[in-house]
Motif scaffolding. Structure first.
Motif, PDB file in Angstrom:
ATOM      1  N   THR A 127       0.827  -1.034   0.416  1.00 57.59           N
ATOM      2  CA  THR A 127       0.284  -0.420  -0.171  1.00 57.59           C
ATOM      3  C   THR A 127       0.172   1.012   0.024  1.00 57.59           C
ATOM      4  O   THR A 127       0.097   2.492  -0.206  1.00 57.59           O
ATOM      5  N   GLN A 128       2.494   1.512   0.990  1.00 62.13           N
ATOM      6  CA  GLN A 128       2.920   2.416   0.454  1.00 62.13           C
ATOM      7  C   GLN A 128       3.318   3.017  -0.792  1.00 62.13           C
ATOM      8  O   GLN A 128       4.224   1.593  -1.920  1.00 62.13           O
ATOM      9  N   SER A 129       3.466   4.353  -0.846  1.00 64.47           N
ATOM     10  CA  SER A 129       4.190   4.556  -2.471  1.00 64.47           C
ATOM     11  C   SER A 129       5.908   4.296  -2.481  1.00 64.47           C
ATOM     12  O   SER A 129       5.774   4.354  -1.250  1.00 64.47           O
ATOM     13  N   PRO A 130       6.445   4.494  -3.374  1.00 64.38           N
ATOM     14  CA  PRO A 130       7.529   4.204  -3.726  1.00 64.38           C
ATOM     15  C   PRO A 130       8.342   5.622  -3.207  1.00 64.38           C
ATOM     16  O   PRO A 130       9.036   6.341  -2.168  1.00 64.38           O
ATOM     17  N   GLU A 131       7.250   6.821  -2.705  1.00 58.93           N
ATOM     18  CA  GLU A 131       7.574   8.055  -2.369  1.00 58.93           C
ATOM     19  C   GLU A 131       7.439   7.951  -0.352  1.00 58.93           C
ATOM     20  O   GLU A 131       8.329   8.430  -0.139  1.00 58.93           O
ATOM     21  N   ASP A 132       6.203   7.333  -0.005  1.00 57.96           N
ATOM     22  CA  ASP A 132       6.346   7.230   0.688  1.00 57.96           C
ATOM     23  C   ASP A 132       7.258   6.408   1.931  1.00 57.96           C
ATOM     24  O   ASP A 132       7.689   6.416   2.640  1.00 57.96           O
ATOM     25  N   ILE A 133       7.561   5.571   1.039  1.00 59.98           N
ATOM     26  CA  ILE A 133       9.071   4.816   1.338  1.00 59.98           C
ATOM     27  C   ILE A 133      10.340   5.044   2.211  1.00 59.98           C
ATOM     28  O   ILE A 133      10.309   5.302   2.110  1.00 59.98           O
ATOM     29  N   LYS A 134      10.392   6.213   0.572  1.00 63.65           N
ATOM     30  CA  LYS A 134      11.698   7.427   1.026  1.00 63.65           C
ATOM     31  C   LYS A 134      11.714   8.287   2.189  1.00 63.65           C
ATOM     32  O   LYS A 134      12.120   7.876   2.631  1.00 63.65           O
ATOM     33  N   ASN A 135      10.393   8.939   2.098  1.00 57.81           N
ATOM     34  CA  ASN A 135      10.073   9.142   3.588  1.00 57.81           C
ATOM     35  C   ASN A 135      10.589   8.653   5.128  1.00 57.81           C
ATOM     36  O   ASN A 135      10.944   9.105   5.595  1.00 57.81           O
ATOM     37  N   ALA A 136       9.864   7.878   4.703  1.00 55.55           N
ATOM     38  CA  ALA A 136      10.120   6.527   5.315  1.00 55.55           C
ATOM     39  C   ALA A 136      11.741   6.314   5.837  1.00 55.55           C
ATOM     40  O   ALA A 136      11.965   6.595   7.260  1.00 55.55           O
ATOM     41  N   SER A 173       8.605  16.097  16.989  1.00 59.12           N
ATOM     42  CA  SER A 173       8.425  16.053  15.646  1.00 59.12           C
ATOM     43  C   SER A 173       9.431  16.741  14.801  1.00 59.12           C
ATOM     44  O   SER A 173      10.569  17.620  14.979  1.00 59.12           O
ATOM     45  N   TYR A 174       9.680  16.054  13.308  1.00 59.32           N
ATOM     46  CA  TYR A 174      10.648  16.943  12.517  1.00 59.32           C
ATOM     47  C   TYR A 174       9.975  16.747  11.034  1.00 59.32           C
ATOM     48  O   TYR A 174       9.114  16.296  11.000  1.00 59.32           O
ATOM     49  N   ASP A 175      10.262  17.930  10.457  1.00 54.31           N
ATOM     50  CA  ASP A 175       9.455  17.997   9.012  1.00 54.31           C
ATOM     51  C   ASP A 175      10.682  17.833   7.959  1.00 54.31           C
ATOM     52  O   ASP A 175      11.979  18.559   7.951  1.00 54.31           O
ATOM     53  N   LEU A 176      10.475  16.780   6.845  1.00 45.42           N
ATOM     54  CA  LEU A 176      11.726  16.843   5.659  1.00 45.42           C
ATOM     55  C   LEU A 176      12.060  17.455   5.501  1.00 45.42           C
ATOM     56  O   LEU A 176      12.867  18.214   4.421  1.00 45.42           O
ATOM     57  N   LYS A 177      11.051  18.176   5.248  1.00 38.13           N
ATOM     58  CA  LYS A 177      11.189  19.881   4.301  1.00 38.13           C
ATOM     59  C   LYS A 177      11.637  21.076   5.067  1.00 38.13           C
ATOM     60  O   LYS A 177      12.030  22.377   4.194  1.00 38.13           O
ATOM     61  N   LYS A 233      17.491  10.851   9.093  1.00 39.12           N
ATOM     62  CA  LYS A 233      17.761  11.106   9.649  1.00 39.12           C
ATOM     63  C   LYS A 233      17.518  11.949  11.001  1.00 39.12           C
ATOM     64  O   LYS A 233      18.331  13.000  11.251  1.00 39.12           O
ATOM     65  N   TYR A 234      16.405  11.499  10.956  1.00 41.18           N
ATOM     66  CA  TYR A 234      15.977  11.634  13.528  1.00 41.18           C
ATOM     67  C   TYR A 234      16.035  10.258  14.107  1.00 41.18           C
ATOM     68  O   TYR A 234      15.761  10.859  14.582  1.00 41.18           O
ATOM     69  N   LYS A 235      16.373   9.213  13.253  1.00 47.46           N
ATOM     70  CA  LYS A 235      15.814   8.055  13.830  1.00 47.46           C
ATOM     71  C   LYS A 235      14.498   8.074  14.232  1.00 47.46           C
ATOM     72  O   LYS A 235      14.208   7.326  15.626  1.00 47.46           O
ATOM     73  N   SER A 236      13.444   8.453  13.353  1.00 50.79           N
ATOM     74  CA  SER A 236      12.540   8.467  14.128  1.00 50.79           C
ATOM     75  C   SER A 236      11.495   7.830  13.338  1.00 50.79           C
ATOM     76  O   SER A 236      11.696   6.731  12.264  1.00 50.79           O
ATOM     77  N   CYS A 285       7.761  14.051  10.420  1.00 47.02           N
ATOM     78  CA  CYS A 285       8.816  12.587  11.524  1.00 47.02           C
ATOM     79  C   CYS A 285       8.366  12.698  12.742  1.00 47.02           C
ATOM     80  O   CYS A 285       8.138  13.662  13.648  1.00 47.02           O
ATOM     81  N   TYR A 286       8.116  11.285  13.907  1.00 53.34           N
ATOM     82  CA  TYR A 286       7.735  11.627  14.649  1.00 53.34           C
ATOM     83  C   TYR A 286       8.312  10.363  15.347  1.00 53.34           C
ATOM     84  O   TYR A 286       8.722   9.311  14.994  1.00 53.34           O
ATOM     85  N   ASN A 287       8.627  10.471  17.133  1.00 52.24           N
ATOM     86  CA  ASN A 287       9.870  10.092  17.577  1.00 52.24           C
ATOM     87  C   ASN A 287       9.395   9.865  19.362  1.00 52.24           C
ATOM     88  O   ASN A 287       8.717  11.027  19.550  1.00 52.24           O
ATOM     89  N   ILE A 288      10.040   9.018  20.317  1.00 49.24           N
ATOM     90  CA  ILE A 288       9.454   9.226  21.240  1.00 49.24           C
ATOM     91  C   ILE A 288      11.014   9.250  21.998  1.00 49.24           C
ATOM     92  O   ILE A 288      11.385   7.933  21.635  1.00 49.24           O
TER      93      ILE A 288
END
Length: 301
Positions: free
Chosen positions: A134-143, A284-288, A149-152, A160-163
């Protein structure tokens, strides 16, 4: 005592101390304990006949005796204090490493299935009940970028989100906000059902205890506000919450955290004072590369 007797005693004393160097007073009736060298005191006669010092030979050392009783136990030292922050960091690093490896394996598996490999039915993978990822190539790349980058381990689009944190830590809202900032992010907004579900599910699968984690949201004038001051469109409060900020007693209950009891399946939002201490925070972190500061400064509660 006459003068002659006194002189005689003095001469005898000079003779005695001049020869021995000292007078050893003892109650023992042992000739070796008076005016004898060490070898003579702890020695034996060489031939059994000559009692002169030249005939004394050292006694060979015998076998080792049995050990004496144990000594007294010393006072206990100071009690050690565990470094919870170091333990939390080590555990967090391990979790990030495991998640990164798991993500890599899942990505490789998705690529194999997409290319027709691993179909299990032979020849192109068109059989065997295969369901495309169900994941698009873009989703896989973002993950992947979030993890690299952020260990998220959690992402929605380019967010991106992390605890962070751990048991034993006690962070006020300000401390949690600062710790997220040091990692290049900021306390997270939870503004959609998808965000809630992903974060809740991750906590449920990763932790086996109660997790109370700061968010970046605040509660003012009976409204749940995001970091930029806009009102949240989705919220999932627990029973009895939110505490009404217009009530004088709860006027300082302006900061919002999530409460999760993974054993009882309790998932909820709560509001409290900023000085309250919690063990976790959601960053939270923003890849943009969007700004990591609030458009509207948060108030202190």
């Amino acid at each position: 005592m006459s003068l002659a007797e006194r002189i005689g005693i003095a001469v005898f004393a000079v003779f005695l101390f001049g020869k021995c160097g000292a007078f050893i007073e003892t109650t023992m009736s042992n000739e070796y304990m008076i005016c004898r060298p060490v070898a003579g005191v702890f020695g034996t006669l060489g031939d059994g006949k000559n009692s002169s010092e030249k005939g004394i030979m050292p006694v060979l050392q015998g076998p080792e005796g049995s050990p004496g009783p144990p000594g007294k136990t010393g006072l206990p030292g100071p009690r050690g204090e565990p470094n919870y922050q170091k333990v939390s960091t080590i555990v967090g690093d391990k979790m990030h490493s495991i998640n990164a490896r798991l993500f890599k394996l899942e990505s490789e598996l998705a690529s194999l299935k997409a290319s027709g490999g691993g179909g299990g039915g032979g020849g192109g993978g068109s059989s065997g009940g295969y369901v495309p990822p169900t994941q698009s190539p873009e989703d896989i790349k973002n993950a992947k970028d979030c993890m690299d980058k952020y260990k998220s381990p959690i992402n929605i689009g380019t967010m991106c989100y992390n605890i962070i944190g751990g048991e034993g830590l006690l962070w006020t809202f300000t401390a949690a906000e600062s710790n997220c900032s040091k990692l290049g992010g900021y306390l997270a907004d939870l503004n959609s059902r998808e965000v809630y579900d992903k974060i809740y599910n991750y906590i449920d699968q990763t932790y086996s205890t109660v997790v109370q984690a700061w968010t970046g949201m605040r509660y003012e004038d009976n409204k749940l506000l995001l970091r930029d001051g806009k009102e949240a469109v989705y919220a999932k409060w627990s029973s009895g919450y939110p505490r009404q900020s217009t009530t004088s007693y709860y006027a300082s209950y302006q900061k919002v955290y999530i409460y999760m009891d993974t054993s009882a399946y309790i998932r909820r939002l709560s509001n409290t004072r900023s000085s309250t201490k919690r063990a976790y925070a959601i960053c939270s972190y923003d890849l943009k590369g969007n700004s990591t500061t609030s458009a509207t400064p948060t108030t202190t509660g």
